[in-house]
Scaffold this motif. Structure first.
Motif, short mmCIF file in Angstrom:
data_model
loop_
_atom_site.label_atom_id
_atom_site.label_comp_id
_atom_site.label_asym_id
_atom_site.label_seq_id
_atom_site.Cartn_x
_atom_site.Cartn_y
_atom_site.Cartn_z
N ASN A 56 0.82 -1.21 0.00
CA ASN A 56 0.00 0.00 0.00
C ASN A 56 0.86 1.26 0.00
O ASN A 56 2.08 1.21 0.14
CB ASN A 56 -0.99 -0.02 1.18
CG ASN A 56 -0.28 0.06 2.52
OD1 ASN A 56 0.53 0.95 2.77
ND2 ASN A 56 -0.57 -0.88 3.40
N GLY A 57 0.18 2.41 -0.15
CA GLY A 57 0.87 3.68 -0.28
C GLY A 57 1.64 4.12 0.95
O GLY A 57 2.72 4.70 0.83
N MET A 58 1.09 3.84 2.14
CA MET A 58 1.79 4.23 3.37
C MET A 58 3.14 3.50 3.46
O MET A 58 4.17 4.10 3.76
CB MET A 58 0.95 3.89 4.60
CG MET A 58 -0.32 4.71 4.74
SD MET A 58 -0.02 6.40 5.30
CE MET A 58 -1.72 6.89 5.65
N ALA A 59 3.11 2.18 3.20
CA ALA A 59 4.34 1.39 3.27
C ALA A 59 5.34 1.83 2.21
O ALA A 59 6.53 1.98 2.48
CB ALA A 59 4.01 -0.10 3.12
N ALA A 60 4.85 2.06 0.98
CA ALA A 60 5.73 2.47 -0.12
C ALA A 60 6.36 3.83 0.18
O ALA A 60 7.55 4.05 -0.04
CB ALA A 60 4.94 2.53 -1.43
#
Length: 201
Positions: A56-60
């Motif tokens: 997901n975007g937070m992890a990326a």
């Protein structure tokens, strides 16, 4: 540009291509693909969706910033909740924009972030300012409201979390006060709207 919906990417690509001082160097459909393209192209600004498959975007975003602390990332999402916005900004996002943003707002956000400033969608900034003095739910309270949102009665929630039913009732009282809710259903609605129940993103 990182988004798992090709139509969204196409729309944003059209906006960017219409700007004389911008060029879209790469498009990714998930966080893992984004990291590889980020390393390859070293973009000035990355537009990042939050909810995507694989990563997901937070992890990326966290991974990108650990590799390059100067990376400038604008979150582009449907989530207007203050909790998600605050989480993204704490990770290091330079901007937070909603997908329904007008073309000029998207362009303004890219220019601002490229210039070293922050850009937060006005409606998200308003929500953040309203919640500045609110007491946050504890991790356990987030678990409880998540179980309630999944349809659990107090006894079921207690069994699932390995606590007494009385403990769940105490947590629920605290949750209602902190969220300004009059009942369980309203608490769930508020938690969803604010992004409290999207902590797994």
């Amino acid at each position: 540009m990182v988004d798992d919906h090709p139509m969204v990417r196409a729309g944003i690509a059209a906006v960017i291509s219409g700007q004389p001082d911008m060029a879209l160097v790469a498009e990714a459909g998930d966080g893992i693909e984004a990291l590889a393209l980020f390393e390859q192209h070293k973009p000035d600004v990355t537009l990042m969706d939050l909810q995507m498959p694989r990563m997901n975007g937070m992890a990326a975003m966290g991974e990108m910033l650990s590799r390059d602390p100067s990376a400038r990332i604008v979150v582009l999402t449907t989530y207007r909740g203050d909790v998600q916005a605050l989480r993204a900004l704490k990770i290091g996002a330079s901007g937070y924009l909603l997908k329904n943003a007008l073309r000029k707002e998207l362009v303004a956000a890219v220019h601002a972030v490229h210039g070293g400033k922050r850009f937060i969608a006005p409606e998200v900034a308003q929500e953040l300012s309203l919640r500045l003095t609110d007491e946050a739910l504890s991790p356990r309270e987030v678990e409880v409201i998540g179980e309630v949102a999944a349809g659990g009665a107090n006894k079921q929630v207690a069994d699932r979390l390995g606590v007494s039913e009385e403990t769940v009732k105490t947590h629920m009282k605290s949750i209602l006060v902190k969220l300004g809710a009059s009942d369980r259903l309203q608490a769930v609605v508020i938690a969803m709207r604010r992004g409290i129940l999207n902590e797994q993103l």
